[in-house]
Each structure stands twice: as structure tokens, then as C-alpha cells.
Motif scaffolding. Sequence first.
Motif, PDB file in Angstrom:
ATOM      1  N   ASN A 278      21.239  10.826  -1.537  1.00  0.00           N
ATOM      2  CA  ASN A 278      20.473   9.897  -2.045  1.00  0.00           C
ATOM      3  C   ASN A 278      19.506   8.996  -0.736  1.00  0.00           C
ATOM      4  N   ASN A 279      20.626   8.938   0.268  1.00  0.00           N
ATOM      5  CA  ASN A 279      19.882   8.384   1.413  1.00  0.00           C
ATOM      6  C   ASN A 279      18.715   9.468   1.885  1.00  0.00           C
ATOM      7  N   ARG A 280      18.967  10.640   1.966  1.00  0.00           N
ATOM      8  CA  ARG A 280      17.990  11.420   2.447  1.00  0.00           C
ATOM      9  C   ARG A 280      16.575  11.437   1.435  1.00  0.00           C
ATOM     10  N   LYS A 281      17.004  11.352   0.081  1.00  0.00           N
ATOM     11  CA  LYS A 281      15.833  11.284  -0.602  1.00  0.00           C
ATOM     12  C   LYS A 281      14.951   9.885  -0.536  1.00  0.00           C
ATOM     13  N   ILE A 282      15.738   8.930  -0.239  1.00  0.00           N
ATOM     14  CA  ILE A 282      14.955   7.540   0.081  1.00  0.00           C
ATOM     15  C   ILE A 282      14.010   7.608   1.295  1.00  0.00           C
ATOM     16  N   PHE A 283      14.717   8.225   2.372  1.00  0.00           N
ATOM     17  CA  PHE A 283      14.164   8.140   3.702  1.00  0.00           C
ATOM     18  C   PHE A 283      12.971   9.353   3.621  1.00  0.00           C
ATOM     19  N   LYS A 284      13.103  10.494   2.702  1.00  0.00           N
ATOM     20  CA  LYS A 284      11.855  11.335   2.745  1.00  0.00           C
ATOM     21  C   LYS A 284      10.730  10.551   1.955  1.00  0.00           C
ATOM     22  N   TYR A 285      10.785   9.877   0.951  1.00  0.00           N
ATOM     23  CA  TYR A 285       9.676   9.135   0.475  1.00  0.00           C
ATOM     24  C   TYR A 285       9.395   7.798   1.069  1.00  0.00           C
ATOM     25  N   LYS A 286       9.837   7.380   2.163  1.00  0.00           N
ATOM     26  CA  LYS A 286       9.560   6.064   2.683  1.00  0.00           C
ATOM     27  C   LYS A 286       8.396   6.115   3.270  1.00  0.00           C
ATOM     28  N   MET A 287       7.748   6.892   3.677  1.00  0.00           N
ATOM     29  CA  MET A 287       6.286   6.741   3.949  1.00  0.00           C
ATOM     30  C   MET A 287       5.397   6.585   2.868  1.00  0.00           C
ATOM     31  N   LEU A 288       5.834   6.669   1.493  1.00  0.00           N
ATOM     32  CA  LEU A 288       4.925   6.198   0.490  1.00  0.00           C
ATOM     33  C   LEU A 288       4.960   4.649   0.300  1.00  0.00           C
ATOM     34  N   ALA A 289       5.956   3.857   0.886  1.00  0.00           N
ATOM     35  CA  ALA A 289       6.069   2.408   0.831  1.00  0.00           C
ATOM     36  C   ALA A 289       4.500   1.794   1.074  1.00  0.00           C
ATOM     37  N   PRO A 290       3.808   1.972   2.144  1.00  0.00           N
ATOM     38  CA  PRO A 290       2.507   1.291   2.224  1.00  0.00           C
ATOM     39  C   PRO A 290       1.697   1.839   0.940  1.00  0.00           C
ATOM     40  N   LEU A 291       1.503   2.756   0.188  1.00  0.00           N
ATOM     41  CA  LEU A 291       0.985   3.054  -0.787  1.00  0.00           C
ATOM     42  C   LEU A 291       1.275   2.132  -1.950  1.00  0.00           C
ATOM     43  N   TRP A 292       2.690   1.946  -2.231  1.00  0.00           N
ATOM     44  CA  TRP A 292       3.095   1.187  -3.329  1.00  0.00           C
ATOM     45  C   TRP A 292       2.481  -0.131  -3.210  1.00  0.00           C
ATOM     46  N   ILE A 293       2.459  -0.594  -2.008  1.00  0.00           N
ATOM     47  CA  ILE A 293       2.034  -1.973  -1.541  1.00  0.00           C
ATOM     48  C   ILE A 293       0.716  -2.199  -1.763  1.00  0.00           C
ATOM     49  N   ALA A 294      -0.229  -1.322  -1.643  1.00  0.00           N
ATOM     50  CA  ALA A 294      -1.500  -1.109  -1.755  1.00  0.00           C
ATOM     51  C   ALA A 294      -1.979  -1.068  -3.274  1.00  0.00           C
ATOM     52  N   ILE A 295      -1.078  -0.228  -3.798  1.00  0.00           N
ATOM     53  CA  ILE A 295      -1.370  -0.298  -5.440  1.00  0.00           C
ATOM     54  C   ILE A 295      -1.055  -1.332  -6.066  1.00  0.00           C
ATOM     55  N   PHE A 296       0.075  -1.993  -5.597  1.00  0.00           N
ATOM     56  CA  PHE A 296       0.246  -3.274  -6.544  1.00  0.00           C
ATOM     57  C   PHE A 296      -0.396  -4.390  -6.210  1.00  0.00           C
ATOM     58  N   ILE A 297      -1.302  -4.625  -4.993  1.00  0.00           N
ATOM     59  CA  ILE A 297      -2.274  -5.716  -4.716  1.00  0.00           C
ATOM     60  C   ILE A 297      -3.349  -5.111  -5.556  1.00  0.00           C
ATOM     61  N   ASP A 298      -3.695  -3.987  -5.472  1.00  0.00           N
ATOM     62  CA  ASP A 298      -5.228  -3.668  -6.121  1.00  0.00           C
ATOM     63  C   ASP A 298      -4.821  -3.765  -7.694  1.00  0.00           C
ATOM     64  N   VAL A 299      -3.684  -3.246  -8.310  1.00  0.00           N
ATOM     65  CA  VAL A 299      -3.463  -4.042  -9.743  1.00  0.00           C
ATOM     66  C   VAL A 299      -3.373  -5.409  -9.907  1.00  0.00           C
ATOM     67  N   LEU A 300      -2.862  -5.959  -8.917  1.00  0.00           N
ATOM     68  CA  LEU A 300      -2.695  -7.544  -9.249  1.00  0.00           C
ATOM     69  C   LEU A 300      -4.117  -8.085  -9.373  1.00  0.00           C
ATOM     70  N   GLY A 301      -4.968  -7.583  -8.529  1.00  0.00           N
ATOM     71  CA  GLY A 301      -6.459  -7.914  -8.702  1.00  0.00           C
ATOM     72  C   GLY A 301      -7.027  -7.817 -10.339  1.00  0.00           C
ATOM     73  N   PHE A 302      -6.690  -6.418 -10.709  1.00  0.00           N
ATOM     74  CA  PHE A 302      -7.342  -5.922 -11.836  1.00  0.00           C
ATOM     75  C   PHE A 302      -6.545  -6.940 -13.078  1.00  0.00           C
ATOM     76  N   THR A 303      -5.174  -7.257 -12.934  1.00  0.00           N
ATOM     77  CA  THR A 303      -4.501  -8.008 -14.090  1.00  0.00           C
ATOM     78  C   THR A 303      -4.639  -9.526 -14.144  1.00  0.00           C
ATOM     79  N   ILE A 304      -5.667  -9.736 -12.970  1.00  0.00           N
ATOM     80  CA  ILE A 304      -5.968 -11.161 -12.872  1.00  0.00           C
ATOM     81  C   ILE A 304      -7.410 -11.432 -13.983  1.00  0.00           C
ATOM     82  N   LEU A 305      -8.128 -10.330 -14.031  1.00  0.00           N
ATOM     83  CA  LEU A 305      -9.364 -10.239 -14.846  1.00  0.00           C
ATOM     84  C   LEU A 305      -9.120  -9.817 -16.201  1.00  0.00           C
ATOM     85  N   LEU A 306      -8.212  -8.773 -16.380  1.00  0.00           N
ATOM     86  CA  LEU A 306      -7.805  -8.160 -17.731  1.00  0.00           C
ATOM     87  C   LEU A 306      -7.893  -8.978 -18.973  1.00  0.00           C
ATOM     88  N   PRO A 307      -7.019 -10.170 -18.647  1.00  0.00           N
ATOM     89  CA  PRO A 307      -6.941 -11.035 -19.947  1.00  0.00           C
ATOM     90  C   PRO A 307      -7.931 -11.826 -20.333  1.00  0.00           C
TER      91      PRO A 307
END
Length: 406
Positions: A5-34
Motif C-alpha cells: 500500500n505504501n509503495r502504491k501511494i508513493f508511486k502515484y504521489k506525483m499526481l498530487a499537483p494534478l488533483w490540486i489543479a483539478i480541484f481549484i479548476d472545478v471550484l471555479g466551475f461550481t461557483i457559476l454552475l448553480p
Amino acid sequence: MNENNNRKIFKYKMLAPLWIAIFIDVLGFTILLPLVGYFSKLFETTPTMIGLIFSVNAMFGFVFGPILAKLSDKYGRRPLLLISQFGTFLAFILTAFSGNLLMLFIARMVDGMFGGNFPIAKAIISDKVPPKDRGIQMANVGIAYVLASLIGPAIGGILFTWFGLLGPGLFAAGLTIITIIVTLIMLEETWTKEDRARNHEEKPEISIKIRQNKNALFMLALWAFHTISFSIIMTSLSFFSVIVLHLEPIEMSMIFMISGVFRAGVRFTLFKPTIKKLGESNAIRLGLAIFLVGFFLYGYSTSVISLVILFMFISFAASLTRGPMNSKISQTASPQEQGKINGLSSALDSVAQIIGPLIGPFILETLPPYWLGIVVSLIALPALLMSTRNIEKKKFNRKLNALNHS
């Protein structure tokens, strides 16, 4: 087990910046959607016209999304992702200062032209995550939606009430600047020059055109029926709340937020155990069945409570299906064609987002609301029926592909 499990987490750790970027991008979208359902009053026009303008966004996304995704196969993911994010920033600025329908039209057009964020993000995941883990990682894109929907709608409702369109538009633009900085500083290139050079050398031997790939075509067709029905429901929710339930912007934002809270609970408690118990394919089938029933009942919702309860089930279905189905689609193409296959699935999302804003408001303006549920459930039915056709076996076959080209 813990070491794995630790190896798996470490293996995909480099995707963390992608999750941050997607979250912020989607946050902007959800502000306008409703707030979309209230634009007809703001711009003194009909809901159908507002729906048409927002479908223009998806029309341009349909054309330019696959182009940007395919260019990322040639020039790398990171530079094309940055270009897409800058286009999103410009679109939010234009939206904030839209004083008439023409300005709003231009803003939506620009946003669609640079709408490559999600196909490129899916290609990044496909670059680094093996097929056996890809369903969970693709579903993590849904986590970004879940977390953003916890706060985005409330922020949008408050800012719109206090400052009109200027408030949420500028706030969303500011969030996009943060996304660009995160991508620029933290995100590593996942499709390097060496990968691209190897792709160029190997492609004549192992590539297969998507139109000749029966598994890819089947999964893309299944996705098309699902995402069109899903898009009609989601894009019509704000209009439904205004036309049928007569809600105010703050009330509408609260519905989106409550739905987000439930989706977060489901995603972090029920999702993985359900996937583990049923397997990806059966989870997809269960989710599509829930969608079919939920979409039909949607048209008969007559109160805020019934709508909130219904969207709890729809949110659960979305958790079970959308991420795993994206994983299934990515597994039907070779590693060298991940940008292309993800670009095509995102192009189908754009088609759905063209159709959704046109059909939903039109039906709500001209027919009793239950017709919306009937029409959407009929569109969703083929996806459920197709999911019974051994989707477990719809994968890219390198040996078969080699035989086809021998």
C-alpha cells in the motif's frame, strides 16, 4: 500488505499537483454552475436562449478538446494543460464583465476553445497509472468535483447575491491563476520527449485507428448515451429550480452544496467497498440502473426535499460509474493513444453539454416537467442495456492488433 500500500501511494504521489489543479479548476466551475438558471432574468431573455449560449461553449469544446488532447501526445501534457488553463482564466474574466448577451457568448466561446483541461488530465493519469488501478484514480477526478461542490455553490450564491455576476466571475478567475501556478511549479511532465520519440518510432507497428477498434467504439458509444442523459439532468437542475420550484440563488446553491456533502460521504465511505465487492463492471451496471430510475423520477419532483433525496441517489450512481467508465475507455487504446482516446471521450462530453442546455430548458419552458424525466430516462436506457455486454473484455489487445497489421 502495508508495504504494498505504501509503495502504491508513493508511486502515484506525483499526481498530487494534478488533483490540486483539478480541484481549484472545478471550484471555479461550481461557483457559476448553480447560477445559470438565473441568467435569463439577469440578461432579460428566455431560459432557452441562455441554454443555447452555454451550448456554444460545448460546441467549441467538441472541436478543440480533441485537438488539444492530440497535441499533448505530440508536445507533452504540461504545456497544453497550461494553455487550456490560461484560456479558462480569460473566459472567467470575460464572464465577470459580461453586460450583455454578446459578451456572455464570447466568454463561453473562449472557454470552449480552451477546454482541454480534463482530457489532458485523464491522459496524465493514463500515462502513469496501470489499468488495474486506473478506475480508482479516474474516480479521484470525481473527488475534485465532490470537494469543490461542498463550498463552490455557496460561494457563488453569496457573491452573486452581493455583487452580481462580477463577484463569482472574478473569484473564479483568481482561482484559475492559482491553478496555473500549481501546474507551472509542481506538476511534472508525464509524457516526456523520450516517450514521444519512442511513440513516433513504435506507432506504425502497434497503433490502431480508433474507428477500427471495435472495443473502443463500443465503450465510446456506451459513454455517449450515459453522458448525454447525465448532462441534460445536470445542466437543467438550475433551470428546474427556478422554473418549477421558484427558488432563489442562495437556496439553489444550498441544494448543490447538500448534494456535494452527500457525494463526499459516499465517495469516502461506500465507493471503495462497493467497487471491491462488486467489481468495476458490476458497479457500473448498478450505477447505470440507479441513473435510469433517478432520471425518470426527476421530472416528478415537486419539492426541495424530494429533489435533494433524489440527487443523493444520483450522486451515488455518479461515483460508481463515471470514473470506472473512463478507466474502461482508456483501456481500449494503446499507451501511445491515451491523449486521443481521452480526447474523444471528452468530445462526447462536449456533445452532451451541447445537447443538455438545449433540451432541458426547452422542455421545462414548453412541456410539463415530467416529460424531462421521460425523455432523459429513454436516452439513458441504451447505456444500461449495453453494459450487460461483457464490458469486462473490452480492452486493447496488443497481440490482436499486431496480427491486424501483419
